[in-house]
Scaffold this motif. Structure first.
Motif, PDB file in Angstrom:
ATOM      1  N   SER A  32       1.750 -15.083   8.945  1.00  0.00           N
ATOM      2  CA  SER A  32       0.892 -14.895   7.777  1.00  0.00           C
ATOM      3  C   SER A  32       1.493 -13.832   6.846  1.00  0.00           C
ATOM      4  N   LEU A  33       2.131 -12.806   7.421  1.00  0.00           N
ATOM      5  CA  LEU A  33       2.797 -11.803   6.581  1.00  0.00           C
ATOM      6  C   LEU A  33       3.951 -12.447   5.805  1.00  0.00           C
ATOM      7  N   MET A  34       4.733 -13.288   6.485  1.00  0.00           N
ATOM      8  CA  MET A  34       5.864 -13.945   5.832  1.00  0.00           C
ATOM      9  C   MET A  34       5.404 -14.799   4.659  1.00  0.00           C
ATOM     10  N   SER A  35       4.303 -15.541   4.874  1.00  0.00           N
ATOM     11  CA  SER A  35       3.890 -16.399   3.760  1.00  0.00           C
ATOM     12  C   SER A  35       3.322 -15.567   2.623  1.00  0.00           C
ATOM     13  N   ARG A  36       2.723 -14.419   2.956  1.00  0.00           N
ATOM     14  CA  ARG A  36       2.215 -13.551   1.886  1.00  0.00           C
ATOM     15  C   ARG A  36       3.347 -13.013   1.012  1.00  0.00           C
ATOM     16  N   VAL A  37       4.519 -12.733   1.620  1.00  0.00           N
ATOM     17  CA  VAL A  37       5.630 -12.192   0.819  1.00  0.00           C
ATOM     18  C   VAL A  37       6.572 -13.295   0.335  1.00  0.00           C
ATOM     19  N   GLY A  38       6.212 -14.548   0.604  1.00  0.00           N
ATOM     20  CA  GLY A  38       6.963 -15.681   0.068  1.00  0.00           C
ATOM     21  C   GLY A  38       8.229 -16.044   0.838  1.00  0.00           C
ATOM     22  N   SER A  39       8.340 -15.633   2.116  1.00  0.00           N
ATOM     23  CA  SER A  39       9.517 -16.033   2.905  1.00  0.00           C
ATOM     24  C   SER A  39       9.182 -17.298   3.685  1.00  0.00           C
ATOM     25  N   SER A  40      10.061 -18.300   3.552  1.00  0.00           N
ATOM     26  CA  SER A  40       9.734 -19.564   4.219  1.00  0.00           C
ATOM     27  C   SER A  40      10.457 -19.723   5.553  1.00  0.00           C
ATOM     28  N   SER A  41      11.350 -18.782   5.900  1.00  0.00           N
ATOM     29  CA  SER A  41      11.981 -18.846   7.221  1.00  0.00           C
ATOM     30  C   SER A  41      12.220 -17.428   7.731  1.00  0.00           C
ATOM     31  N   ILE A  42      12.445 -17.328   9.054  1.00  0.00           N
ATOM     32  CA  ILE A  42      12.724 -16.019   9.658  1.00  0.00           C
ATOM     33  C   ILE A  42      13.978 -15.412   9.026  1.00  0.00           C
ATOM     34  N   GLN A  43      15.012 -16.259   8.818  1.00  0.00           N
ATOM     35  CA  GLN A  43      16.263 -15.751   8.236  1.00  0.00           C
ATOM     36  C   GLN A  43      16.012 -15.146   6.854  1.00  0.00           C
ATOM     37  N   GLU A  44      15.208 -15.852   6.044  1.00  0.00           N
ATOM     38  CA  GLU A  44      14.904 -15.368   4.700  1.00  0.00           C
ATOM     39  C   GLU A  44      14.150 -14.033   4.796  1.00  0.00           C
ATOM     40  N   TYR A  45      13.242 -13.954   5.761  1.00  0.00           N
ATOM     41  CA  TYR A  45      12.450 -12.731   5.920  1.00  0.00           C
ATOM     42  C   TYR A  45      13.333 -11.558   6.365  1.00  0.00           C
ATOM     43  N   ILE A  46      14.264 -11.839   7.293  1.00  0.00           N
ATOM     44  CA  ILE A  46      15.185 -10.786   7.741  1.00  0.00           C
ATOM     45  C   ILE A  46      16.008 -10.272   6.552  1.00  0.00           C
ATOM     46  N   GLU A  47      16.488 -11.198   5.723  1.00  0.00           N
ATOM     47  CA  GLU A  47      17.275 -10.793   4.544  1.00  0.00           C
ATOM     48  C   GLU A  47      16.448  -9.884   3.636  1.00  0.00           C
ATOM     49  N   LEU A  48      15.172 -10.250   3.471  1.00  0.00           N
ATOM     50  CA  LEU A  48      14.272  -9.452   2.631  1.00  0.00           C
ATOM     51  C   LEU A  48      14.094  -8.044   3.232  1.00  0.00           C
ATOM     52  N   LEU A  49      13.887  -7.982   4.551  1.00  0.00           N
ATOM     53  CA  LEU A  49      13.685  -6.682   5.210  1.00  0.00           C
ATOM     54  C   LEU A  49      14.936  -5.814   5.116  1.00  0.00           C
ATOM     55  N   LYS A  50      16.122  -6.471   5.130  1.00  0.00           N
ATOM     56  CA  LYS A  50      17.384  -5.718   5.052  1.00  0.00           C
ATOM     57  C   LYS A  50      17.563  -5.077   3.688  1.00  0.00           C
ATOM     58  N   LYS A  51      17.170  -5.825   2.621  1.00  0.00           N
ATOM     59  CA  LYS A  51      17.517  -5.315   1.287  1.00  0.00           C
ATOM     60  C   LYS A  51      16.375  -4.575   0.587  1.00  0.00           C
ATOM     61  N   ASP A  52      15.155  -4.702   1.080  1.00  0.00           N
ATOM     62  CA  ASP A  52      14.031  -4.128   0.347  1.00  0.00           C
ATOM     63  C   ASP A  52      13.269  -3.100   1.209  1.00  0.00           C
ATOM     64  N   PRO A  53      13.525  -1.799   0.985  1.00  0.00           N
ATOM     65  CA  PRO A  53      12.904  -0.751   1.814  1.00  0.00           C
ATOM     66  C   PRO A  53      11.367  -0.809   1.779  1.00  0.00           C
ATOM     67  N   GLN A  55       9.530  -3.495   1.552  1.00  0.00           N
ATOM     68  CA  GLN A  55       9.102  -4.569   2.461  1.00  0.00           C
ATOM     69  C   GLN A  55       9.275  -4.133   3.908  1.00  0.00           C
ATOM     70  N   LYS A  56      10.318  -3.361   4.157  1.00  0.00           N
ATOM     71  CA  LYS A  56      10.555  -2.854   5.519  1.00  0.00           C
ATOM     72  C   LYS A  56       9.368  -1.982   5.935  1.00  0.00           C
ATOM     73  N   GLN A  57       8.955  -1.086   5.023  1.00  0.00           N
ATOM     74  CA  GLN A  57       7.823  -0.206   5.338  1.00  0.00           C
ATOM     75  C   GLN A  57       6.543  -1.025   5.546  1.00  0.00           C
ATOM     76  N   LYS A  58       6.375  -2.039   4.711  1.00  0.00           N
ATOM     77  CA  LYS A  58       5.196  -2.902   4.807  1.00  0.00           C
ATOM     78  C   LYS A  58       5.159  -3.589   6.188  1.00  0.00           C
ATOM     79  N   PHE A  59       6.316  -4.059   6.610  1.00  0.00           N
ATOM     80  CA  PHE A  59       6.396  -4.721   7.919  1.00  0.00           C
ATOM     81  C   PHE A  59       6.046  -3.725   9.034  1.00  0.00           C
TER      82      PHE A  59
END
Ligand SMILES: C[S@@+](CC[C@H](N)C(=O)[O-])C[C@H]1O[C@@H](n2cnc3c(N)ncnc32)[C@H](O)[C@@H]1O
Length: 255
Positions: A32-53, A55-59
């Motif tokens: 549900s967190l992934m869909s809220r931030v618009g990531s459609s796959s785990i890989q996409e979400y990992i990329e987001l967490l890597k580049k966006d501090p 989003q990392k804090q939010k997670f």
């Protein structure tokens, strides 16, 4: 790419052991967190967490769930006060207390205010820990909003807080009674010789094996006669297995 991969990545990257959490609940929440931030796959979400501090804090905030308040479940907190007075403080004015998974500090500060009231001049040591560094910094600051202090009695509010607009700041006297430290209940060892361990509203997120291990370690960390205070939905049914007896509904005494 699946949740197993994600869990390994989170352990390596953030040193958080997601496999300790109840998996169905956790996966539902991550999806549900992934869909809220618009990531459609785990890989996409990992990329987001890597580049966006941010989003990392939010997670991290999302995983650690750090909602708390002073004197949470006031009627149950009364039971703790009663046990402090009738047992722990009876012949001891230097209690060693651990508030584990303390979040914003409301829990250790609630105990500190009470001790200051009923055991003035006591040399009590309150150690408060949490896995989340950001929340520990907030706890040290000791600034709260209405919803967090709603169960604080007026006499405590007047004596121990300063109000500025909608912000309530904890007095230095009470802040100085508590030492905050980062500590992971799952991955780290525990200190010993506690008179009281308070651990509420965190093991509920962990699976049975992890919970089991935590209760064993709490028992080893308590002095004989020491008390473990748990959350309002966290009754321990097999408390005897850990060397406890029941002291009241949500309090267990080390035998
Ligand atoms: C819902 S809060 C409970 C706060 C407080 N004990 C109460 O009952 O109001 C849960 C806290 O557990 C912390 N936490 C989560 N996993 C943890 C772990 N493995 N070790 C220590 N603390 C953890 C979170 O950071 C969060 O602050």
């Amino acid at each position: 790419m699946d949740m197993d991969y994600f869990e390994k990545w989170v352990l390596k990257e953030f040193n958080i052991n997601l496999s300790a959490y109840k998996s169905n609940q956790l996966h539902r929440r991550i999806n549900s967190l992934m869909s809220r931030v618009g990531s459609s796959s785990i890989q996409e979400y990992i990329e987001l967490l890597k580049k966006d501090p941010a989003q990392k804090q939010k997670f991290l905030d999302f995983i650690t769930i750090n909602v708390s308040e002073f004197f949470r479940n006031p009627e149950i907190f009364e039971e703790l006060k009663e046990k402090l007075k009738s047992e722990l403080l009876k012949n001891n004015n230097s209690l060693k207390i651990w508030s584990a998974a303390c979040s914003i500090g409301a829990e250790p500060y609630s105990i500190a205010m009470y001790l200051d009231e009923v055991s003035p001049g006591g040399r009590h040591k309150i150690i408060a820990t949490d896995i989340d560094n950001t929340i520990i910094e907030r706890a040290k600051k000791g600034e709260y909003v209405d919803s967090e202090i709603k169960n604080v009695k007026k006499q405590y509010l007047d004596k121990y807080f300063t109000q500025m607009g909608d912000k309530y700041t904890m007095s230095s006297k009470i802040k100085n009674m508590v030492t905050f430290k980062k500590h992971d209940l799952i991955l780290e060892s525990y200190d010993k010789d506690f008179d009281l361990i308070v651990c509420r509203n965190v093991v509920i997120y962990f699976n049975q094996d992890v919970k089991d291990n935590i209760y064993k370690k709490f028992s080893e960390s308590l002095k004989k006669g020491g008390l473990l205070f748990v959350g309002a939905t966290e009754s321990i049914y097999n408390y005897r297995d850990y060397g406890f007896e029941k002291a009241s509904t949500f309090i267990y005494r080390k035998l």
